[in-house]
Write a protein that holds these residues in place. Structure first.
Motif, PDB file in Angstrom:
ATOM      1  N   ASP A 176       0.984  -1.349  -0.012  1.00  0.00           N
ATOM      2  CA  ASP A 176       0.074   0.019   0.172  1.00  0.00           C
ATOM      3  C   ASP A 176       0.810   1.294  -0.033  1.00  0.00           C
ATOM      4  O   ASP A 176       0.410   2.344  -0.115  1.00  0.00           O
ATOM      5  CB  ASP A 176      -0.938  -0.042   1.284  1.00  0.00           C
ATOM      6  N   ALA A 177       2.498   1.069   0.216  1.00  0.00           N
ATOM      7  CA  ALA A 177       3.117   2.318   0.333  1.00  0.00           C
ATOM      8  C   ALA A 177       3.183   2.936  -1.290  1.00  0.00           C
ATOM      9  O   ALA A 177       3.445   2.137  -2.159  1.00  0.00           O
ATOM     10  CB  ALA A 177       4.342   2.048   0.944  1.00  0.00           C
ATOM     11  N   PRO A 178       3.042   4.235  -1.219  1.00  0.00           N
ATOM     12  CA  PRO A 178       2.968   4.850  -2.538  1.00  0.00           C
ATOM     13  C   PRO A 178       4.502   4.762  -3.280  1.00  0.00           C
ATOM     14  O   PRO A 178       4.639   5.136  -4.460  1.00  0.00           O
ATOM     15  CB  PRO A 178       2.682   6.176  -2.478  1.00  0.00           C
ATOM     16  N   GLU A 229      15.889   5.440 -13.992  1.00  0.00           N
ATOM     17  CA  GLU A 229      15.190   6.299 -14.943  1.00  0.00           C
ATOM     18  C   GLU A 229      13.887   6.899 -14.262  1.00  0.00           C
ATOM     19  O   GLU A 229      13.693   8.355 -14.554  1.00  0.00           O
ATOM     20  CB  GLU A 229      14.678   5.522 -16.172  1.00  0.00           C
ATOM     21  N   ILE A 230      13.151   6.205 -13.172  1.00  0.00           N
ATOM     22  CA  ILE A 230      12.113   6.711 -12.723  1.00  0.00           C
ATOM     23  C   ILE A 230      12.511   8.164 -11.842  1.00  0.00           C
ATOM     24  O   ILE A 230      11.925   9.356 -11.842  1.00  0.00           O
ATOM     25  CB  ILE A 230      11.407   5.875 -11.751  1.00  0.00           C
ATOM     26  N   PRO A 282       2.285   6.104  -9.889  1.00  0.00           N
ATOM     27  CA  PRO A 282       1.017   6.671 -10.609  1.00  0.00           C
ATOM     28  C   PRO A 282      -0.145   5.959  -9.764  1.00  0.00           C
ATOM     29  O   PRO A 282       0.102   4.635  -9.440  1.00  0.00           O
ATOM     30  CB  PRO A 282       1.304   6.358 -11.939  1.00  0.00           C
ATOM     31  N   PHE A 283      -1.308   6.417  -9.886  1.00  0.00           N
ATOM     32  CA  PHE A 283      -2.533   5.680  -9.552  1.00  0.00           C
ATOM     33  C   PHE A 283      -2.735   4.383 -10.342  1.00  0.00           C
ATOM     34  O   PHE A 283      -2.873   4.891 -11.881  1.00  0.00           O
ATOM     35  CB  PHE A 283      -3.678   7.051  -9.576  1.00  0.00           C
ATOM     36  N   ASN A 284      -3.329   3.636 -10.000  1.00  0.00           N
ATOM     37  CA  ASN A 284      -3.632   2.393 -10.762  1.00  0.00           C
ATOM     38  C   ASN A 284      -2.440   1.842 -11.279  1.00  0.00           C
ATOM     39  O   ASN A 284      -2.638   0.860 -12.285  1.00  0.00           O
ATOM     40  CB  ASN A 284      -4.771   2.568 -11.573  1.00  0.00           C
ATOM     41  N   TYR A 285      -1.391   1.928 -10.811  1.00  0.00           N
ATOM     42  CA  TYR A 285       0.072   1.322 -11.544  1.00  0.00           C
ATOM     43  C   TYR A 285       0.194  -0.160 -11.012  1.00  0.00           C
ATOM     44  O   TYR A 285      -0.068  -0.534  -9.799  1.00  0.00           O
ATOM     45  CB  TYR A 285       1.163   1.935 -10.805  1.00  0.00           C
TER      46      TYR A 285
END
Length: 404
Positions: free
Chosen positions: A5-7, A20-21, A130-133
């Motif tokens: 759950d951690a972003p 790269e990210i 990102p959301f829904n990744y």
């Protein structure tokens, strides 16, 4: 908070992907993300940015299930200028600080968000996905979603180890059940061809186009001397390359290499091995690019009663079995269909052009069962079903086959 759950948790990505990210996110001091290593579920790494350099730290798991942080080789080699050290107060060597054990990855992250210690700087800026990744990404298992993956883990955890609370099974002990799920994840994938020989593998690759990167994995009879469990067959420049996949004493898998001086990558499952060599051609002639789909009915044929799960599934399968027996009695030539069951290039399940060739109406199923109940029950008990293609017949499809 759970790690999933951690972003800042990005799942199974390479260190190059992680760099790269972070590069695209601004290269700020203290910018970081957590990634899972390709080799084994439950093994993680931290990628951290400091003065436009990237530092990768391993989160290793001990035998007592605790985790520790192991230092970055880049940090050991890089010497900071006095100005950098004075202005930031960090830049300490990982060799001089004592290792601390933590119950899990999240406790370790929480600690190093406040204390640098073994890091070049604190974990101060989380790089959010990102959301829904989809952080559960297996290129070779295209239909696996985070929800389906967690459901498989929950089922594996629910059926064993009653002494462990379910909450611990799905958090701190989850890696145990992840590894169990991954061990069998390849069995239903079309690139896994069960026990076939080298010559048959080459025939299937030839029929599938023999293009660069076309591959299949086949099972081998276990040889105690060579520890060969599987073979990888790969096309490159119109030639066939066959690689032995060995089982190691610690129950991992590795591609056998003649170079004894280099470190060989070991993986917890076939799915992880295939996914790694899709991104890296290390030890191989080229990367794995195109799965060679197995012929319908070649493996995973089981008694239909083992597939029963709920009333609807029971009537659904009974409907298919009755319809098959009816077609056999009427000598219907279903083999003349446009779909070739022996073709090794059947479409993958995620192909948008692949549509179902049968239609089951639950409302009308009762009448169908009533009119078909005159069939001999012994015939039904001897019928088998391949859950991938719904091919009905005896083992390996040597009797008359039909599909709907």
């Amino acid at each position: 908070m759970d790690l999933f759950d951690a972003p800042f948790y990005w799942g199974r990505i390479t260190r190059q992907d992680a760099e790269e990210i972070l590069d695209q996110s601004g290269l700020k001091n203290g910018l970081y993300l957590i990634r899972e290593k390709f080799e084994e579920a439950g093994s993680y790494a931290i990628t951290l940015c400091f003065f436009k350099r990237f530092y990768h730290y391993r989160i290793d798991r001990l035998l007592n299930d605790n985790v520790i942080l192991n230092g970055s080789r880049a940090q050991e080699k890089f010497t900071f200028s006095n100005n950098d050290i004075q202005s930031n107060g960090h830049g300490r060597s990982t060799r001089n600080s004592e290792q601390i054990e933590f119950p899990g990855p999240m406790e370790l992250i929480n600690h190093f968000q406040k204390h640098a210690e073994r890091l070049v700087t604190t974990l101060s800026i989380p790089c959010q996905r990102p959301f829904n990744y989809n952080f559960i990404q297996f290129w070779c298992v295209p239909l696996l979603t985070p929800e389906l993956y967690m459901n498989k883990i929950f089922q594996a955890a629910s059926n064993t180890d009653d002494e462990i609370p379910i909450k611990d099974k799905l958090t701190s002990k989850r890696y145990i059940y992840e590894r169990r799920v991954l061990k069998t994840l390849h069995e239903s994938e079309l690139w896994f061809h069960s026990c076939i020989g080298r010559q048959e593998a080459e025939v299937r690759l030839e029929n599938a186009g023999r293009k660069n990167g076309l591959f299949l994995v086949r099972e081998k009879l276990v040889d105690k001397r060579s520890r060969a469990g599987y073979s990888l067959s790969l096309c490159f420049q119109q030639e066939y390359h066959h690689y032995i996949i060995q089982k190691t004493p610690n129950d991992c898998l590795q591609v056998a290499s003649s170079n004894k001086s280099r470190c060989i990558n070991q993986f917890g499952s076939l799915a992880q091995l295939v996914d790694f060599y899709h991104r890296n051609h290390q030890d191989l002639a080229c990367t794995l690019q195109y799965p060679c789909n197995r012929p319908g009915g070649s493996i995973r044929i089981v008694p239909y009663r083992t597939l029963l799960d709920g009333c609807l599934t029971y009537f659904y399968l009974k409907y298919l079995l009755m319809k098959f027996l009816f077609l056999v009695d009427r000598n219907t030539e279903s083999e003349s269909s446009s779909t070739d069951l022996s073709s090794p290039t059947l479409p993958m399940l995620n192909d948008p052009n692949n549509t179902s060739s049968f239609d089951f109406n639950v409302a009308n199923s009762a009448s169908t069962f009533d009119c078909d109940n005159n069939h001999d029950s012994s015939l039904i008990e001897n019928a088998f079903i391949d859950e991938k293609y719904l091919i009905l017949g005896d083992k390996l499809g040597t009797q008359k086959k039909s599909y709907f």
